[in-house]
Motif scaffolding. Sequence first.
Motif, PDB file in Angstrom:
ATOM      1  N   ASN A  48       0.818  -1.144   0.054  1.00 29.20           N
ATOM      2  CA  ASN A  48      -0.283  -0.057  -0.139  1.00 29.20           C
ATOM      3  C   ASN A  48       1.036   1.386   0.150  1.00 29.20           C
ATOM      4  N   GLY A  49       2.312   0.872  -0.138  1.00 29.75           N
ATOM      5  CA  GLY A  49       3.241   2.111   0.198  1.00 29.75           C
ATOM      6  C   GLY A  49       3.988   2.322   1.250  1.00 29.75           C
ATOM      7  N   LEU A  50       4.637   3.344   1.444  1.00 32.07           N
ATOM      8  CA  LEU A  50       4.303   3.773   2.832  1.00 32.07           C
ATOM      9  C   LEU A  50       4.249   3.603   4.180  1.00 32.07           C
ATOM     10  N   VAL A  51       4.448   2.779   4.916  1.00 35.93           N
ATOM     11  CA  VAL A  51       3.277   2.310   5.672  1.00 35.93           C
ATOM     12  C   VAL A  51       3.256   3.352   7.303  1.00 35.93           C
ATOM     13  N   ASN A  52       2.262   4.090   7.764  1.00 37.72           N
ATOM     14  CA  ASN A  52       2.293   5.096   8.704  1.00 37.72           C
ATOM     15  C   ASN A  52       1.066   5.343   9.567  1.00 37.72           C
ATOM     16  N   GLU A  53       1.368   3.348  10.207  1.00 35.08           N
ATOM     17  CA  GLU A  53       0.453   3.860  11.332  1.00 35.08           C
ATOM     18  C   GLU A  53       0.646   4.082  12.725  1.00 35.08           C
ATOM     19  N   GLU A  54       0.372   4.005  13.359  1.00 32.94           N
ATOM     20  CA  GLU A  54       0.396   4.824  14.857  1.00 32.94           C
ATOM     21  C   GLU A  54       1.584   3.970  15.437  1.00 32.94           C
ATOM     22  N   SER A  55       1.953   2.910  15.490  1.00 28.97           N
ATOM     23  CA  SER A  55       2.248   2.436  15.976  1.00 28.97           C
ATOM     24  C   SER A  55       2.746   0.864  15.528  1.00 28.97           C
ATOM     25  N   LEU A  56       3.559   0.217  15.187  1.00 31.46           N
ATOM     26  CA  LEU A  56       3.926  -1.538  14.502  1.00 31.46           C
ATOM     27  C   LEU A  56       4.952  -1.741  15.988  1.00 31.46           C
ATOM     28  N   GLU A  57       4.432  -2.838  16.098  1.00 30.90           N
ATOM     29  CA  GLU A  57       5.740  -4.180  16.498  1.00 30.90           C
ATOM     30  C   GLU A  57       6.043  -4.942  15.546  1.00 30.90           C
ATOM     31  N   VAL A  58       7.528  -4.903  16.063  1.00 33.80           N
ATOM     32  CA  VAL A  58       8.591  -5.191  14.496  1.00 33.80           C
ATOM     33  C   VAL A  58       9.185  -6.810  15.922  1.00 33.80           C
ATOM     34  N   LYS A  70      10.331  -8.796  20.804  1.00 29.89           N
ATOM     35  CA  LYS A  70       9.738  -7.943  20.048  1.00 29.89           C
ATOM     36  C   LYS A  70       9.889  -6.553  20.270  1.00 29.89           C
ATOM     37  N   LYS A  71       9.640  -5.259  19.380  1.00 29.83           N
ATOM     38  CA  LYS A  71       9.623  -4.253  20.128  1.00 29.83           C
ATOM     39  C   LYS A  71       7.963  -3.319  19.487  1.00 29.83           C
ATOM     40  N   GLU A  72       7.448  -2.035  20.110  1.00 27.38           N
ATOM     41  CA  GLU A  72       6.575  -1.439  19.809  1.00 27.38           C
ATOM     42  C   GLU A  72       7.393  -0.156  19.221  1.00 27.38           C
ATOM     43  N   LEU A  73       7.238   0.283  17.967  1.00 26.87           N
ATOM     44  CA  LEU A  73       7.867   0.953  17.477  1.00 26.87           C
ATOM     45  C   LEU A  73       7.048   2.256  17.234  1.00 26.87           C
ATOM     46  N   GLU A 102      25.701  -9.318  13.953  1.00 29.77           N
ATOM     47  CA  GLU A 102      24.888  -9.095  13.127  1.00 29.77           C
ATOM     48  C   GLU A 102      23.156  -9.188  14.049  1.00 29.77           C
ATOM     49  N   TRP A 103      22.652  -7.413  13.428  1.00 28.05           N
ATOM     50  CA  TRP A 103      20.919  -7.937  13.949  1.00 28.05           C
ATOM     51  C   TRP A 103      19.727  -8.214  12.626  1.00 28.05           C
ATOM     52  N   LYS A 104      18.698  -8.615  13.519  1.00 33.07           N
ATOM     53  CA  LYS A 104      17.479  -8.199  11.883  1.00 33.07           C
ATOM     54  C   LYS A 104      17.237  -7.999  12.414  1.00 33.07           C
TER      55      LYS A 104
END
Length: 267
Positions: A48-58, A70-73, A102-104
């Motif tokens: 859908n293009g650039l993501v701009n939700e209020e927060s994301l869990e990655v 996991k962390k909420e950004l 190295e991290w991912k």
Amino acid sequence: MKIYILLISFVSLFLFSCSTHENVQIFIATEDLQLGTNRFSVAFADTNGLVNEESLEVSFSGAGGYPKFKKELIFVPFPDYYDAGLNNGLYTEIIEFEKSGEWKISLGDGDASFSVKEISESLRVGDRAPASNNLTIDDTSIENLSTGTPLNDSFYKNKVSELLKVNELFIVSFMSPAFCIDPTCGPQIDTLYELGDKYRSLPIVHIETYLNPVELKNDFDKKKINPVIREWGVDEGQWLYVVSKSGMIIAKFQGYASLEQIEEYIN
């Protein structure tokens, strides 16, 4: 009853599809990361293009899959002074990396790798700010102090070395507005102008990445790196530091820093 069950199933499927990110691309904005606490900034794009939700869990994972957490950004929008309605921005959060290497980072079906050093190359929070003898409008014309237009004279009237002597909190911004390798330089300039208007007594020092702005406009291959940026250990990207009255670095941003983020350290 069947209609009710079908309705619940449809709503569940709709919510699941809205929260799922496919064909994810990840753009890491902070590259000079070190063991311990870091401000991590990243942008995401999906179908859908650039993501701009209020927060994301990655998800974050170290080499070999450990450690994994996991962390909420939180989404930090760029200023929209021209009412373009784009709602672009970055996700950012304070992240603790307990080992180097190295991290991912992962979101949906996308992931990106990055490195965490034992010690960052740039000056860190807690370091003493160097007494830089940066050029000011007392030394040369303002055209020789920045590749950007319009120019704000107040950003070029203070030497870092002098501010350290008078025990005053101040901000130092490193970037080349016209030749920045970081796509967030434009929004950062707008934020610095807003910051200067809101806090008129707050010294803001912009240090141009290159020594020869006028010459660069005709031939970028003739660039000369400003030796002051080497004193701070930064590269040709965009950096912002907040320095306390005692001369200690209390905040460091690689990439975009919002007005609200900066205000956390100056109020």
